[in-house]
Scaffold this active site. Structure first.
Site, PDB file in Angstrom:
ATOM      1  N   SER A 109     -25.231 -19.595  79.762  1.00 48.39           N
ATOM      2  CA  SER A 109     -25.329 -21.032  79.517  1.00 48.39           C
ATOM      3  C   SER A 109     -26.519 -21.452  78.670  1.00 48.39           C
ATOM      4  O   SER A 109     -26.459 -22.469  78.001  1.00 48.39           O
ATOM      5  CB  SER A 109     -25.380 -21.776  80.837  1.00 48.39           C
ATOM      6  OG  SER A 109     -26.538 -21.422  81.547  1.00 48.39           O
ATOM      7  N   LYS A 165     -17.214 -28.447  84.963  1.00 44.61           N
ATOM      8  CA  LYS A 165     -17.679 -28.489  83.576  1.00 44.61           C
ATOM      9  C   LYS A 165     -16.481 -28.829  82.674  1.00 44.61           C
ATOM     10  O   LYS A 165     -16.104 -29.981  82.611  1.00 44.61           O
ATOM     11  CB  LYS A 165     -18.402 -27.186  83.235  1.00 44.61           C
ATOM     12  CG  LYS A 165     -19.617 -26.988  84.173  1.00 44.61           C
ATOM     13  CD  LYS A 165     -20.550 -25.918  83.739  1.00 44.61           C
ATOM     14  CE  LYS A 165     -21.540 -25.506  84.813  1.00 44.61           C
ATOM     15  NZ  LYS A 165     -22.565 -26.489  85.157  1.00 44.61           N
ATOM     16  N   HIS A 207     -18.963 -21.177  82.174  1.00 48.05           N
ATOM     17  CA  HIS A 207     -19.122 -21.861  80.878  1.00 48.05           C
ATOM     18  C   HIS A 207     -18.019 -21.489  79.887  1.00 48.05           C
ATOM     19  O   HIS A 207     -18.167 -21.708  78.677  1.00 48.05           O
ATOM     20  CB  HIS A 207     -20.505 -21.572  80.290  1.00 48.05           C
ATOM     21  CG  HIS A 207     -21.575 -22.201  81.117  1.00 48.05           C
ATOM     22  ND1 HIS A 207     -21.945 -23.521  80.982  1.00 48.05           N
ATOM     23  CD2 HIS A 207     -22.297 -21.706  82.142  1.00 48.05           C
ATOM     24  CE1 HIS A 207     -22.873 -23.806  81.881  1.00 48.05           C
ATOM     25  NE2 HIS A 207     -23.107 -22.727  82.591  1.00 48.05           N
ATOM     26  N   THR A 223     -17.871 -25.600 105.967  1.00 49.28           N
ATOM     27  CA  THR A 223     -18.187 -26.809 105.205  1.00 49.28           C
ATOM     28  C   THR A 223     -16.911 -27.597 104.938  1.00 49.28           C
ATOM     29  O   THR A 223     -15.821 -27.015 104.844  1.00 49.28           O
ATOM     30  CB  THR A 223     -18.926 -26.437 103.896  1.00 49.28           C
ATOM     31  OG1 THR A 223     -19.386 -27.631 103.269  1.00 49.28           O
ATOM     32  CG2 THR A 223     -18.052 -25.677 102.924  1.00 49.28           C
ATOM     33  N   THR A 224     -17.042 -28.896 104.829  1.00 51.01           N
ATOM     34  CA  THR A 224     -15.882 -29.768 104.620  1.00 51.01           C
ATOM     35  C   THR A 224     -15.206 -29.470 103.281  1.00 51.01           C
ATOM     36  O   THR A 224     -15.883 -29.252 102.270  1.00 51.01           O
ATOM     37  CB  THR A 224     -16.351 -31.242 104.666  1.00 51.01           C
ATOM     38  OG1 THR A 224     -16.947 -31.464 105.937  1.00 51.01           O
ATOM     39  CG2 THR A 224     -15.201 -32.211 104.468  1.00 51.01           C
ATOM     40  N   THR A 259     -15.782 -22.818  87.629  1.00 50.61           N
ATOM     41  CA  THR A 259     -16.116 -24.150  88.151  1.00 50.61           C
ATOM     42  C   THR A 259     -15.053 -25.154  87.733  1.00 50.61           C
ATOM     43  O   THR A 259     -14.403 -24.998  86.691  1.00 50.61           O
ATOM     44  CB  THR A 259     -17.492 -24.621  87.631  1.00 50.61           C
ATOM     45  OG1 THR A 259     -17.815 -25.866  88.239  1.00 50.61           O
ATOM     46  CG2 THR A 259     -17.508 -24.822  86.123  1.00 50.61           C
ATOM     47  N   THR A 290     -35.911 -22.602  84.142  1.00 47.75           N
ATOM     48  CA  THR A 290     -34.520 -22.419  83.695  1.00 47.75           C
ATOM     49  C   THR A 290     -34.467 -21.398  82.557  1.00 47.75           C
ATOM     50  O   THR A 290     -33.527 -20.610  82.461  1.00 47.75           O
ATOM     51  CB  THR A 290     -33.922 -23.779  83.245  1.00 47.75           C
ATOM     52  OG1 THR A 290     -34.155 -24.724  84.293  1.00 47.75           O
ATOM     53  CG2 THR A 290     -32.448 -23.686  82.951  1.00 47.75           C
ATOM     54  N   ARG A 302     -39.275 -32.170  86.200  1.00 49.62           N
ATOM     55  CA  ARG A 302     -37.985 -32.696  85.722  1.00 49.62           C
ATOM     56  C   ARG A 302     -37.836 -34.176  86.047  1.00 49.62           C
ATOM     57  O   ARG A 302     -37.972 -34.576  87.198  1.00 49.62           O
ATOM     58  CB  ARG A 302     -36.827 -31.940  86.367  1.00 49.62           C
ATOM     59  CG  ARG A 302     -36.731 -30.495  85.968  1.00 49.62           C
ATOM     60  CD  ARG A 302     -35.519 -29.879  86.647  1.00 49.62           C
ATOM     61  NE  ARG A 302     -35.217 -28.564  86.147  1.00 49.62           N
ATOM     62  CZ  ARG A 302     -35.574 -27.431  86.737  1.00 49.62           C
ATOM     63  NH1 ARG A 302     -36.269 -27.467  87.851  1.00 49.62           N
ATOM     64  NH2 ARG A 302     -35.233 -26.274  86.223  1.00 49.62           N
ATOM     65  N   SER A 328     -26.585  -6.386  88.835  1.00 51.27           N
ATOM     66  CA  SER A 328     -26.570  -7.751  88.315  1.00 51.27           C
ATOM     67  C   SER A 328     -27.199  -7.807  86.916  1.00 51.27           C
ATOM     68  O   SER A 328     -28.304  -7.285  86.705  1.00 51.27           O
ATOM     69  CB  SER A 328     -27.386  -8.615  89.303  1.00 51.27           C
ATOM     70  OG  SER A 328     -27.472  -9.934  88.872  1.00 51.27           O
TER      71      SER A 328
END
Ligand code: PMP
Length: 421
Positions: A203, A262, A231, A291-292, A259, A379, A37, A151
């Site tokens: 996606s 996006k 998505h 985590t912050t 999310t 991917t 990539r 799943s």
């Protein structure tokens, strides 16, 4: 100071290991397979999307055709104003983890906005969608005694990693196949907890889950449902609540994950569900606890974006995006360029060869100022390499014509098969 016995390395006994050579060997294998990539170095500038400056190889200004800022909200004036205001008022960072001084008023308001968007009692923020899947599935699978996670075979890497992290029993069901899910559920202890994990819009292929049927099967076996709408949020449903909202099914889904990075144009991830479910994840998920917190300005920007997309402006942007998606599909058909036929905003043009896929993307960038990242293994499966186009309401008809004319020209040059007319 006395030296600890046995810890002194005598001269001349150092062993040389060439770690860089070990790294290079694997990188070289990626390169020779055409799967290495290389990213473009873009500079987004205000009000210009889908145009961006390019600091890498190729044209100086490009049209971005593979962005996930699906509606251009990353540059929307109300989002930027909310972020500027919060930045001026609150400063840069949150100042801590959520439990230790990092929960600000902006975070709490955003969680209320998200719970409302999905018609759920509560919501919980994470630093990204990846982390929300990893942390929530990891916590459910490891903390619910005797739990099995079922799943979908095409679930995103973040869900797969979350399930691995849970170390619980898992079953993979055939992609978008409620009958296979049913068979797998029927094999399990009826009294043990079960989580059915799937996405709404996938996606890479842009196909959409048969949600009502999946929910019917899950309910029949008493399984909870975990739905990734990454998505779809902002893009589908009358208020941008995703496919579950569009199909009137949100109340039947136990947990909806999404999310902010996006269609909402900012960054961050979240889950929504009942008060108990959200409190459970909040209390046990290490990916939330240690985590912050997101910067308050990010939370304020995301809330402004969600509010905008819930309203009339969102309806208009979604309608224009659909029009541009249809226009691109029509133009590709007329040019004989093969693309996956799906009911979403994702337009995958199938190249089916990793080297040609990268070559096409390179020429589009160099000669046409068109930026699309080649999508190769891992991917997508080998042999299904593609260019994945994501038209936004801000891509105009001229952008679409320029893209299809360049592809038309290059298709023959790269000796690629045309679709049957
Ligand atoms: N779920 C799916 C289906 C995704 O495609 C992605 C990102 N590509 C994520 C989760 C992770 O979201 P984020 O980019 O916010 O980390």
């Amino acid at each position: 100071m006395t030296e600890a016995p046995g810890l002194t390395v005598p001269q001349g006994t150092r062993r040389h290991m060439d770690y860089d050579q070990l790294f290079r060997t694997q990188l070289d294998a990626l390169k020779s397979d055409g799967n290495y990539r290389v990213f473009a170095e873009l500079e987004r500038y205000r009000g210009a999307y889908p145009k961006a400056r390019n600091h890498g190889a190729g044209a100086d200004e490009v049209t971005v055709w593979c962005g996930n800022d699906y509606l251009g909200m990353g540059q929307h004036p109300e989002v930027l104003a909310a972020m500027h205001e919060a930045l001026d008022k609150c400063g840069a960072g949150a100042g801590g983890t959520r439990n230790i001084s990092g929960t600000t008023h902006s975070h709490v308001l955003l969680e209320a906005e998200l719970a409302d968007l999905h018609d759920k009692e509560a919501a919980l923020l994470f630093t990204s969608g990846y982390v929300s899947n990893w942390a929530a599935l990891g916590t459910l699978g490891s903390r619910l005694p005797g739990c099995t996670i079922l799943s979908d075979a095409f679930n995103h890497a973040s869900m797969i990693e979350g399930i691995r992290h849970a170390r619980c029993d898992k079953r993979i069901w055939a992609h978008n196949d409620p009958r296979d899910l049913e068979r797998k559920l029927a094999d399990l202890d009826p009294d043990a907890p079960k989580v059915v994990a799937f996405e709404s819009v996938y996606s890479m292929d842009g196909d959409i889950a048969p949600m009502a049927e999946i929910l019917d099967v899950a309910e029949q076996f008493g399984a909870m449902t975990y739905l990734d709408e990454v998505h779809a949020v902002g893009l589908y449903g009358p208020r941008g609540g995703g496919i579950a909202e569009r199909e009137g099914l949100a109340d039947r889904v136990t947990l909806i994950e999404g999310t902010l990075g996006k269609a909402f144009g900012v960054v961050g991830g979240y889950i929504t569900g009942s008060v108990e479910l959200v409190d459970f994840i909040r209390s046990f998920a290490s990916g939330f606890i240690f985590t912050t917190a997101l910067p308050p300005a990010v939370a304020a920007g995301a809330a402004a974006s969600i509010r905008t997309l819930k309203g009339e402006e969102g309806t208009g942007l979604r309608a224009r995006q659909r029009r541009q998606v249809a226009r691109l599909r029509d133009a590709l058909d007329r040019a004989g360029i093969p693309h996956l036929d799906n009911p979403s905003h994702i337009v995958p043009v199938m190249v089916k060869d990793p080297v040609k896929c990268k070559m096409l993307a390179d020429i589009l960038m160099q000669d046409h100022g068109i930026y699309v990242q080649p999508i190769n293994y891992p991917t997508v499966p080998k042999g299904t390499e593609r260019l994945r186009f994501t038209p936004s309401p801000l891509h105009d008809d001229g952008d679409i014509d320029a893209l299809v004319s360049a592809l038309h020209h290059l298709w023959s040059q790269c000796a690629l098969a045309r679709a049957a007319a």
